[in-house]
Motif scaffolding. Structure first.
Motif, PDB file in Angstrom:
ATOM      1  N   MET A 561       0.818  -1.217   0.000  1.00 16.06           N
ATOM      2  CA  MET A 561       0.000   0.000   0.000  1.00 16.06           C
ATOM      3  C   MET A 561       0.852   1.268   0.000  1.00 16.06           C
ATOM      4  O   MET A 561       0.596   2.214   0.739  1.00 16.06           O
ATOM      5  N   ASN A 562       1.894   1.266  -0.820  1.00 18.37           N
ATOM      6  CA  ASN A 562       2.716   2.450  -1.063  1.00 18.37           C
ATOM      7  C   ASN A 562       2.820   2.654  -2.578  1.00 18.37           C
ATOM      8  O   ASN A 562       2.833   1.680  -3.336  1.00 18.37           O
ATOM      9  N   PRO A 563       2.917   3.900  -3.063  1.00 20.79           N
ATOM     10  CA  PRO A 563       3.029   4.158  -4.512  1.00 20.79           C
ATOM     11  C   PRO A 563       4.461   4.007  -5.006  1.00 20.79           C
ATOM     12  O   PRO A 563       5.059   4.936  -5.570  1.00 20.79           O
ATOM     13  N   LEU A 564       5.058   2.851  -4.788  1.00 20.15           N
ATOM     14  CA  LEU A 564       6.466   2.630  -5.113  1.00 20.15           C
ATOM     15  C   LEU A 564       6.709   2.662  -6.619  1.00 20.15           C
ATOM     16  O   LEU A 564       5.902   2.166  -7.410  1.00 20.15           O
ATOM     17  N   SER A 565       7.848   3.226  -6.990  1.00 21.07           N
ATOM     18  CA  SER A 565       8.287   3.207  -8.384  1.00 21.07           C
ATOM     19  C   SER A 565       9.112   1.946  -8.635  1.00 21.07           C
ATOM     20  O   SER A 565      10.047   1.645  -7.887  1.00 21.07           O
ATOM     21  N   CYS A 566       8.777   1.217  -9.689  1.00 20.52           N
ATOM     22  CA  CYS A 566       9.521  -0.007 -10.004  1.00 20.52           C
ATOM     23  C   CYS A 566      10.959   0.302 -10.411  1.00 20.52           C
ATOM     24  O   CYS A 566      11.893  -0.419 -10.036  1.00 20.52           O
ATOM     25  N   CYS A 567      11.125   1.363 -11.188  1.00 23.88           N
ATOM     26  CA  CYS A 567      12.426   1.628 -11.800  1.00 23.88           C
ATOM     27  C   CYS A 567      13.359   2.423 -10.886  1.00 23.88           C
ATOM     28  O   CYS A 567      14.536   2.566 -11.191  1.00 23.88           O
ATOM     29  N   ALA A 568      12.837   2.946  -9.777  1.00 26.74           N
ATOM     30  CA  ALA A 568      13.673   3.728  -8.866  1.00 26.74           C
ATOM     31  C   ALA A 568      13.969   2.974  -7.580  1.00 26.74           C
ATOM     32  O   ALA A 568      14.530   3.538  -6.644  1.00 26.74           O
ATOM     33  N   ASN A 569      13.572   1.689  -7.520  1.00 26.89           N
ATOM     34  CA  ASN A 569      13.764   0.895  -6.304  1.00 26.89           C
ATOM     35  C   ASN A 569      14.421  -0.442  -6.617  1.00 26.89           C
ATOM     36  O   ASN A 569      13.978  -1.499  -6.165  1.00 26.89           O
ATOM     37  N   THR A 570      15.477  -0.379  -7.405  1.00 29.50           N
ATOM     38  CA  THR A 570      16.119  -1.620  -7.841  1.00 29.50           C
ATOM     39  C   THR A 570      16.683  -2.429  -6.677  1.00 29.50           C
ATOM     40  O   THR A 570      16.606  -3.656  -6.673  1.00 29.50           O
ATOM     41  N   ARG A 571      17.242  -1.761  -5.676  1.00 33.87           N
ATOM     42  CA  ARG A 571      17.803  -2.500  -4.533  1.00 33.87           C
ATOM     43  C   ARG A 571      16.684  -3.182  -3.746  1.00 33.87           C
ATOM     44  O   ARG A 571      16.814  -4.338  -3.339  1.00 33.87           O
ATOM     45  N   LEU A 572      15.574  -2.479  -3.541  1.00 36.70           N
ATOM     46  CA  LEU A 572      14.443  -3.075  -2.830  1.00 36.70           C
ATOM     47  C   LEU A 572      13.908  -4.280  -3.591  1.00 36.70           C
ATOM     48  O   LEU A 572      13.621  -5.330  -3.000  1.00 36.70           O
ATOM     49  N   ILE A 573      13.780  -4.144  -4.901  1.00 33.02           N
ATOM     50  CA  ILE A 573      13.266  -5.252  -5.713  1.00 33.02           C
ATOM     51  C   ILE A 573      14.233  -6.431  -5.688  1.00 33.02           C
ATOM     52  O   ILE A 573      13.822  -7.594  -5.661  1.00 33.02           O
ATOM     53  N   ASP A 574      15.526  -6.161  -5.654  1.00 36.19           N
ATOM     54  CA  ASP A 574      16.510  -7.235  -5.503  1.00 36.19           C
ATOM     55  C   ASP A 574      16.301  -7.976  -4.186  1.00 36.19           C
ATOM     56  O   ASP A 574      16.368  -9.203  -4.133  1.00 36.19           O
ATOM     57  N   TRP A 575      16.046  -7.220  -3.107  1.00 36.71           N
ATOM     58  CA  TRP A 575      15.773  -7.838  -1.811  1.00 36.71           C
ATOM     59  C   TRP A 575      14.587  -8.790  -1.904  1.00 36.71           C
ATOM     60  O   TRP A 575      14.612  -9.905  -1.394  1.00 36.71           O
ATOM     61  N   VAL A 576      13.537  -8.282  -2.554  1.00 32.79           N
ATOM     62  CA  VAL A 576      12.312  -9.072  -2.667  1.00 32.79           C
ATOM     63  C   VAL A 576      12.565 -10.337  -3.471  1.00 32.79           C
ATOM     64  O   VAL A 576      12.209 -11.450  -3.045  1.00 32.79           O
ATOM     65  N   GLN A 577      13.175 -10.197  -4.614  1.00 28.01           N
ATOM     66  CA  GLN A 577      13.318 -11.325  -5.526  1.00 28.01           C
ATOM     67  C   GLN A 577      14.395 -12.310  -5.083  1.00 28.01           C
ATOM     68  O   GLN A 577      14.385 -13.467  -5.484  1.00 28.01           O
TER      69      GLN A 577
END
Length: 656
Positions: A561-577
């Motif tokens: 429930m946050n308006p996260l940007s996919c392309c500006a959160n590469t480190r966060l997405i790496d954590w997730v994946q």
């Protein structure tokens, strides 16, 4: 003919055992214990090892218990028939089982056997008998108890007994504990328990008993009468000392304080969920007359001259969920050993502890969910108090400076204001310099602000400031908690920015920042946070330096429930994946990317490089064009400047 039938019965059983040896082989034998539960057995296995001490046949399909097989196991000490379909027991079956001490017949169909009005026969050595859940009604238990001289522990709970007669326990005089919980008992004949001189525990909870006006079980130490329909409780002989220690009268309809012996030893008294309006053991004349008119009271109770019970050994008192509007302070004068007092969920407008009844042994005081506007205690009182529950009242000012042992304060749902460290506590509550306080709960107080150094000198482990919408939290509000604070909740405070640098709180392990309006979270250095709640905010980017500060310690992250940007959160997405952290709300955690001039939402687990490639390609082309245009402009400017310079030299030579 009968002999032939019995022979045929045994022959069939023998053939069945031969044809289906799995019934025997499935039993587990460990040392002298045989475990035969859940095997769909219809009879007792005939060929178990001799000399077994325990036989567990629970949760099978046994219907009849006969002597033919059980007599081959005379050494059994524990026999468990729990949850079968037993409806017939051969009389005298247990006569020769002289070592049998524990017999569990619970959850069977023994009401069918008892309907035959036949005694089971002597239970010579049985000490513990469980007959619960057998559909037994009045007098049926007598057929199991008439010859059980060694029985000390009896369970009859979950039956349909409506009356206990004087002869019920006449054959079991050694009884120490009786459980009659969850029956339909309306009547207990006078003198039913008088012959049980060793009885110490009696559970009559969840029945339909209306009153006890002649309680005289002197050796009893524990009595549970909760969840009945009682309107009064009174001892028959107030001068003789009872051994009663635990008395549970909760969830009844009692109107006035029970009449207990003057020389009582009670340490635990539960009167919660009744209809008490006063701690006096005699009500007002109007109330007594009202009860007489409704035939709920046959005579006025006797009480001491001050109308209060003397309870010098009491340690636990629960008066919650009644109708108290006030409790006089002298009520506690005799309670010098009281450790826990619960008067929550009443209608108290004020509460005071004075020096006459200082309650200095009290460790826990619960006054939550009343109408308190004032809570006062004199100097030298409540010196041992550790936990104080005041949530759900109307308190605006309090002085805790004299509570030298307090560790736990629950102040939710009030109207308090927090003082700064230098403020005088007038119209606000000071929480600084409380060296014993470790747990502080201030949610839902409509707090306006939390000033700087508000908790200086108070080594809090847990601080809950949640659900105070619009509260202003000073940058130095948590100063002094750097080495102590473990849990911090700012949930639902409508915070747009967080001025406090949480990484300065070196012991902080769990933070709840959910349901705010945060657009960023900044940590200046390595953090010790292990669990972080960030869901329901306005975060578009979690900066790399913040994630780097959390890396290595963070174990659980809530981010949905946050308006996260996919392309500006590469480190966060790496954590997730890469599953670097646990994200319990991952199914709802999304980000957005731009596609064909529109924003598309996608789950964080499903983000791929191509979702940002198009955008990155466009950025590259635009950047390249911009560089080329800039380069051409520079070249053009240089050319113009060179031409201007040559023209200037030519004109100068001509004039000469």
């Amino acid at each position: 003919m009968g002999a032939c039938l019995w022979f045929l019965f045994f022959a069939v059983n023998g053939v069945a055992a031969f044809v289906h040896p799995s019934q025997l082989s499935s039993c587990r034998v460990l040392q002298k214990n045989a475990y035969c539960s859940d095997l769909n057995l219809t009879s007792v296995p005939p060929q178990l090892p001799p000399g077994i001490h325990m036989l567990d046949l629970s949760r099978n399909f046994l219907q009849n218990l006969t002597e033919d097989i059980l007599s081959t196991y005379p050494t059994i000490r524990q026999l468990n028939f729990h949850s079968n379909r037993i409806q017939s027991i051969q009389p005298g079956l247990f006569r020769n089982m002289n070592h049998l001490q524990v017999l569990d017949l619970s959850r069977n169909q023994l009401h069918l056997y008892a309907a035959l009005k036949t005694n089971v026969g002597p239970l010579t050595s049985v000490q513990k008998l469980d007959l619960s859940g057998n559909g037994l009604y009045t007098d049926m238990s007598d057929y199991f108890l008439r010859d059980a001289p060694a029985l000390t522990n009896l369970s009859l709970n979950g039956n349909s007994i409506t009356k206990i007669g004087k002869e019920t326990f006449s054959g079991s005089l050694a009884l120490r504990k009786i459980d009659l919980h969850n029956n339909v008992i309306l009547e207990i004949e006078e003198g039913t328990f008088n012959s049980l001189q060793h009885l110490t525990e009696l559970d009559l909870s969840m029945n339909s008993i209306s009153c006890i006006e002649d309680f005289n079980l002197f050796p009893l130490t524990s009595l549970n009468l909760s969840k009945n329909s009682m309107t009064s409780f009174q001892c028959t002989d107030l001068d003789k000392e009872f051994e009663l220690l635990y008395l549970d009268l909760s969830e009844n309809k009692i109107h006035y304080f029970p009449i207990l012996p003057y020389k009582n030893k009670i340490i635990h008294l539960d009167l919660s969920r009744n209809q008490l309006r006063s701690v006096n053991c005699t009500g007002a004349a109007e109330e007594l007359q009202y009860l007489k008119d409704r035939q709920e009271l046959t005579h006025a109770p006797r009480c001491s001259s001050n109308h209060h019970q003397e309870l010098p050994r009491l340690r636990y008192l629960d008066l919650s969920y009644n109708h108290f509007t006030a409790v006089p302070s002298d009520f506690f004068n005799s309670m010098v050993d009281l450790e826990t007092l619960n008067i929550s969920n009443n209608c108290l407008g004020t509460f005071m502890v004075d020096t006459e009844g200082p309650l200095n042994a009290l460790k826990t005081l619960d006054l939550s969910f009343n109408n308190l506007q004032n809570f006062t205690f004199c100097e030298g009182t409540l010196q041992g108090l550790r936990s104080l529950y005041l949530q759900g009242n109307y308190l605006s000012t309090l002085d805790f400076s004299r509570l030298h042992s307090i560790t736990n304060l629950h102040l939710q749902l009030n109207t308090l204001h927090v003082c700064g460290s230098q403020d005088q506590p007038s119209g606000c509550v000071s929480f600084s310099s409380m060296p014993s306080l470790q747990y502080l709960y201030l949610s839902e107080n409509n707090l306006i602000s939390v000033p700087a150094h508000a908790f200086q000198g108070t080594p809090l482990l847990i601080l809950d400031l949640s659900l105070n919408p619009g509260v202003k939290i000073s940058e130095q509000a948590l100063s002094g908690l750097e080495n102590s604070l473990i849990y911090l909740s700012l949930r639902g405070d409508q915070l747009q920015t967080l001025k406090t640098d949480l990484s300065l709180l070196r012991s902080l392990r769990m933070v709840d920042l959910s349901r705010n309006q945060l657009t960023s979270l900044s940590l200046s250095r390595d953090s010790a946070i292990e669990i972080l709640h960030l869901q329901n905010n306005s975060l578009e980017i979690l900066e790399d330096h913040t994630l780097m500060a959390l890396e290595g310690k963070l174990r659980t992250l809530h981010i949905s429930m946050n308006p996260l940007s996919c392309c500006a959160n590469t480190r966060l997405i790496d954590w997730v994946q890469q599953a670097s952290v646990d994200i319990p709300d991952i199914t709802m955690a999304t980000c957005h990317y731009r596609k064909d001039a529109e924003y598309v939402k996608i789950n964080l687990r499903n983000v791929k490089t191509e979702h940002c490639d198009t955008l990155n390609g466009k950025v590259f082309v635009i950047s390249l064009i911009a560089v080329l245009v800039l380069g051409l402009m520079v070249v053009l400017l240089v050319a113009i400047k060179l031409c201007h310079s040559r023209s200037h030299r030519f004109n100068h030579s001509y004039r000469a």
